[in-house]
Design a protein around this motif. Structure first.
Motif, PDB file in Angstrom:
ATOM      1  N   TYR A   1     -90.333  11.628 -51.538  1.00 21.65           N
ATOM      2  CA  TYR A   1     -90.661  11.123 -50.523  1.00 21.65           C
ATOM      3  C   TYR A   1     -89.665  10.951 -48.547  1.00 21.65           C
ATOM      4  CZ  TYR A   1     -90.439   6.688 -47.133  1.00 21.65           C
ATOM      5  OH  TYR A   1     -91.645   5.775 -46.125  1.00 21.65           O
ATOM      6  N   ILE A   2     -90.227  11.742 -48.062  1.00 17.35           N
ATOM      7  CA  ILE A   2     -89.664  11.774 -47.082  1.00 17.35           C
ATOM      8  C   ILE A   2     -89.455  10.988 -45.318  1.00 17.35           C
ATOM      9  CG2 ILE A   2     -89.346  14.276 -46.658  1.00 17.35           C
ATOM     10  CD1 ILE A   2     -91.497  14.737 -45.517  1.00 17.35           C
ATOM     11  N   GLY A   3     -90.574  10.103 -45.474  1.00 14.16           N
ATOM     12  CA  GLY A   3     -90.492   9.064 -44.897  1.00 14.16           C
ATOM     13  C   GLY A   3     -89.394   8.148 -44.131  1.00 14.16           C
ATOM     14  N   LYS A   4     -89.938   7.368 -42.211  1.00 13.55           N
ATOM     15  CA  LYS A   4     -88.363   7.016 -42.658  1.00 13.55           C
ATOM     16  C   LYS A   4     -87.930   6.042 -42.555  1.00 13.55           C
ATOM     17  CE  LYS A   4     -90.241   9.220 -37.465  1.00 13.55           C
ATOM     18  NZ  LYS A   4     -90.542  10.039 -37.072  1.00 13.55           N
ATOM     19  N   GLU A   5     -89.251   4.746 -43.397  1.00 14.59           N
ATOM     20  CA  GLU A   5     -88.537   3.879 -44.150  1.00 14.59           C
ATOM     21  C   GLU A   5     -87.980   4.086 -44.952  1.00 14.59           C
ATOM     22  OE1 GLU A   5     -92.079   0.887 -44.167  1.00 14.59           O
ATOM     23  OE2 GLU A   5     -92.857   1.822 -41.940  1.00 14.59           O
ATOM     24  N   PRO A   6     -87.066   3.227 -45.493  1.00  8.75           N
ATOM     25  CA  PRO A   6     -86.495   3.220 -46.459  1.00  8.75           C
ATOM     26  C   PRO A   6     -87.662   3.915 -47.965  1.00  8.75           C
ATOM     27  CG  PRO A   6     -85.616   1.183 -45.477  1.00  8.75           C
ATOM     28  CD  PRO A   6     -86.923   1.809 -44.873  1.00  8.75           C
ATOM     29  N   ALA A   7     -86.928   4.253 -48.854  1.00  8.42           N
ATOM     30  CA  ALA A   7     -87.712   4.643 -49.600  1.00  8.42           C
ATOM     31  C   ALA A   7     -88.160   3.369 -50.745  1.00  8.42           C
ATOM     32  CB  ALA A   7     -86.657   6.165 -50.381  1.00  8.42           C
ATOM     33  N   PRO A   8     -88.941   3.322 -51.556  1.00  6.92           N
ATOM     34  CA  PRO A   8     -90.213   2.769 -52.159  1.00  6.92           C
ATOM     35  C   PRO A   8     -89.207   2.577 -53.331  1.00  6.92           C
ATOM     36  CG  PRO A   8     -91.480   3.949 -51.491  1.00  6.92           C
ATOM     37  CD  PRO A   8     -90.456   4.626 -50.944  1.00  6.92           C
ATOM     38  N   GLU A   9     -88.803   0.963 -53.734  1.00  4.49           N
ATOM     39  CA  GLU A   9     -88.233   1.252 -55.533  1.00  4.49           C
ATOM     40  C   GLU A   9     -89.625   1.611 -56.294  1.00  4.49           C
ATOM     41  OE1 GLU A   9     -86.681  -2.473 -56.473  1.00  4.49           O
ATOM     42  OE2 GLU A   9     -86.079  -2.966 -54.002  1.00  4.49           O
ATOM     43  N   VAL A  10     -90.907   1.300 -55.493  1.00  7.92           N
ATOM     44  CA  VAL A  10     -91.873   1.877 -57.316  1.00  7.92           C
ATOM     45  C   VAL A  10     -93.066   2.485 -56.174  1.00  7.92           C
ATOM     46  CG1 VAL A  10     -93.577   1.022 -58.901  1.00  7.92           C
ATOM     47  CG2 VAL A  10     -90.979   0.188 -58.339  1.00  7.92           C
ATOM     48  N   PHE A  11     -93.489   3.261 -56.988  1.00 14.26           N
ATOM     49  CA  PHE A  11     -94.878   4.242 -56.252  1.00 14.26           C
ATOM     50  C   PHE A  11     -95.331   4.640 -57.463  1.00 14.26           C
ATOM     51  CE2 PHE A  11     -91.759   7.321 -56.954  1.00 14.26           C
ATOM     52  CZ  PHE A  11     -92.778   8.849 -57.818  1.00 14.26           C
ATOM     53  N   VAL A  12     -96.706   4.333 -56.988  1.00 16.70           N
ATOM     54  CA  VAL A  12     -97.621   4.854 -57.919  1.00 16.70           C
ATOM     55  C   VAL A  12     -98.597   6.521 -57.307  1.00 16.70           C
ATOM     56  CG1 VAL A  12    -100.140   4.373 -59.078  1.00 16.70           C
ATOM     57  CG2 VAL A  12     -98.306   2.526 -58.618  1.00 16.70           C
TER      58      VAL A  12
ATOM     59  N   LYS B   1    -102.705  11.725 -54.661  1.00 13.67           N
ATOM     60  CA  LYS B   1    -102.454   9.843 -54.564  1.00 13.67           C
ATOM     61  C   LYS B   1    -101.989   9.585 -54.371  1.00 13.67           C
ATOM     62  CE  LYS B   1    -105.784   6.095 -53.852  1.00 13.67           C
ATOM     63  NZ  LYS B   1    -106.961   5.631 -53.786  1.00 13.67           N
ATOM     64  N   LEU B   2    -101.129   8.557 -53.837  1.00 10.36           N
ATOM     65  CA  LEU B   2     -99.798   7.979 -53.676  1.00 10.36           C
ATOM     66  C   LEU B   2     -99.961   6.780 -52.839  1.00 10.36           C
ATOM     67  CD1 LEU B   2     -97.475  10.939 -52.467  1.00 10.36           C
ATOM     68  CD2 LEU B   2     -97.102   9.957 -54.357  1.00 10.36           C
ATOM     69  N   GLU B   3     -99.408   5.959 -53.625  1.00  8.45           N
ATOM     70  CA  GLU B   3     -99.385   4.533 -52.855  1.00  8.45           C
ATOM     71  C   GLU B   3     -98.116   3.914 -53.513  1.00  8.45           C
ATOM     72  OE1 GLU B   3    -102.338   2.495 -55.570  1.00  8.45           O
ATOM     73  OE2 GLU B   3    -104.158   3.439 -55.184  1.00  8.45           O
ATOM     74  N   TRP B   4     -97.394   2.995 -52.024  1.00  3.94           N
ATOM     75  CA  TRP B   4     -96.254   2.421 -52.213  1.00  3.94           C
ATOM     76  C   TRP B   4     -96.439   1.403 -51.148  1.00  3.94           C
ATOM     77  CZ3 TRP B   4     -97.456   6.258 -49.139  1.00  3.94           C
ATOM     78  CH2 TRP B   4     -97.575   6.353 -47.907  1.00  3.94           C
ATOM     79  N   ASN B   5     -95.485   0.426 -51.445  1.00  2.00           N
ATOM     80  CA  ASN B   5     -95.614  -0.936 -50.372  1.00  2.00           C
ATOM     81  C   ASN B   5     -96.845  -1.245 -49.710  1.00  2.00           C
ATOM     82  OD1 ASN B   5     -93.268  -0.718 -51.232  1.00  2.00           O
ATOM     83  ND2 ASN B   5     -92.516   0.562 -49.640  1.00  2.00           N
ATOM     84  N   GLY B   6     -97.931  -1.395 -50.184  1.00  3.08           N
ATOM     85  CA  GLY B   6     -99.031  -1.177 -50.222  1.00  3.08           C
ATOM     86  C   GLY B   6    -100.251  -0.175 -49.034  1.00  3.08           C
ATOM     87  N   LYS B   7     -98.926   1.021 -49.233  1.00  6.46           N
ATOM     88  CA  LYS B   7     -99.830   1.947 -48.322  1.00  6.46           C
ATOM     89  C   LYS B   7    -100.643   3.075 -49.484  1.00  6.46           C
ATOM     90  CE  LYS B   7     -96.219   1.270 -44.751  1.00  6.46           C
ATOM     91  NZ  LYS B   7     -95.206   1.450 -44.406  1.00  6.46           N
ATOM     92  N   SER B   8    -100.684   4.026 -48.466  1.00  7.68           N
ATOM     93  CA  SER B   8    -101.872   4.508 -49.851  1.00  7.68           C
ATOM     94  C   SER B   8    -101.682   6.270 -48.668  1.00  7.68           C
ATOM     95  CB  SER B   8    -103.052   4.026 -50.402  1.00  7.68           C
ATOM     96  OG  SER B   8    -103.738   4.842 -51.473  1.00  7.68           O
ATOM     97  N   GLU B   9    -102.106   7.121 -49.556  1.00  8.86           N
ATOM     98  CA  GLU B   9    -102.197   8.666 -48.757  1.00  8.86           C
ATOM     99  C   GLU B   9    -102.429  10.105 -49.790  1.00  8.86           C
ATOM    100  OE1 GLU B   9     -99.108   8.998 -45.376  1.00  8.86           O
ATOM    101  OE2 GLU B   9     -98.159  10.379 -47.047  1.00  8.86           O
ATOM    102  N   THR B  10    -103.550  10.367 -49.689  1.00  6.99           N
ATOM    103  CA  THR B  10    -103.949  11.649 -50.394  1.00  6.99           C
ATOM    104  C   THR B  10    -103.069  12.812 -49.786  1.00  6.99           C
ATOM    105  OG1 THR B  10    -105.639   9.492 -51.108  1.00  6.99           O
ATOM    106  CG2 THR B  10    -105.799  12.575 -51.669  1.00  6.99           C
ATOM    107  N   ILE B  11    -102.894  13.381 -50.417  1.00  6.06           N
ATOM    108  CA  ILE B  11    -102.059  15.134 -49.748  1.00  6.06           C
ATOM    109  C   ILE B  11    -102.653  16.103 -51.110  1.00  6.06           C
ATOM    110  CG2 ILE B  11     -99.882  16.370 -49.563  1.00  6.06           C
ATOM    111  CD1 ILE B  11     -98.183  13.262 -50.402  1.00  6.06           C
ATOM    112  N   LYS B  12    -103.601  16.625 -49.611  1.00  5.12           N
ATOM    113  CA  LYS B  12    -104.125  18.388 -50.574  1.00  5.12           C
ATOM    114  C   LYS B  12    -102.960  18.909 -50.520  1.00  5.12           C
ATOM    115  CE  LYS B  12    -108.609  17.319 -48.606  1.00  5.12           C
ATOM    116  NZ  LYS B  12    -109.300  16.938 -49.357  1.00  5.12           N
ATOM    117  N   LEU B  13    -102.654  19.810 -52.138  1.00  8.72           N
ATOM    118  CA  LEU B  13    -102.479  20.555 -52.020  1.00  8.72           C
ATOM    119  C   LEU B  13    -103.022  21.901 -52.279  1.00  8.72           C
ATOM    120  CD1 LEU B  13    -100.873  18.465 -53.604  1.00  8.72           C
ATOM    121  CD2 LEU B  13     -99.874  20.085 -55.217  1.00  8.72           C
TER     122      LEU B  13
END
Length: 129
Positions: free
Chosen positions: A55-66, A114-126
């Motif tokens: 996690y590299i986001g500006k907000e504090p890291a989520p406690e749990v992520f999927v 696909k990552l989900e955390w704190n009601g947000k979601s992103e899909t990242i292509k590797l």
């Protein structure tokens, strides 16, 4: 005679190193919030890989992520989980291993995370590196 032994030893080292490096694939993807890396070693008998999710986001890291990671080229789910960070660096790593697989990862494969955390979601292509 000593010169031939040295040349033979050097040839053997080069042969071993080239055999070990041929079957490693590296994939990398990044968004504003996450970095996902996958490094895999494929042999005739198995595929062994390591995923790293950071996690590299500006907000504090989520406690749990999927996460759900899939090989879009083969439609195989590679990893699914609900996790927490445990290293103080907002990083989570895990290994996968497949023996007698029907399909192995290649540099041409399209891997998505696909990552989900704190009601947000992103899909990242590797991308293959």
């Amino acid at each position: 005679m000593g010169k031939y032994k040295i040349l033979g030893a050097m040839f053997l080292v080069v042969l071993i190193l080239s055999a070990c490096s041929d079957d490693r694939e590296k994939f990398y993807g990044e968004s504003n919030n996450w970095i996902v890396k996958y490094e895999t070693e494929v042999t005739k008998e198995r595929e062994f890989g390591e995923f790293t999710i950071k996690y590299i986001g500006k907000e504090p890291a989520p406690e749990v992520f999927v996460y759900k990671i899939k090989n879009a080229s083969t439609s195989l789910d590679v990893g699914i989980g609900e996790e927490t960070f445990n290293d103080g660096k907002n990083t989570h790593s895990f290994n996968i291993e497949c023996t007698d697989c029907d399909v192995y990862t290649t540099e041409n494969d399209k891997i998505e995370a696909k990552l989900e955390w704190n009601g947000k979601s992103e899909t990242i292509k590797l991308d293959s590196k």
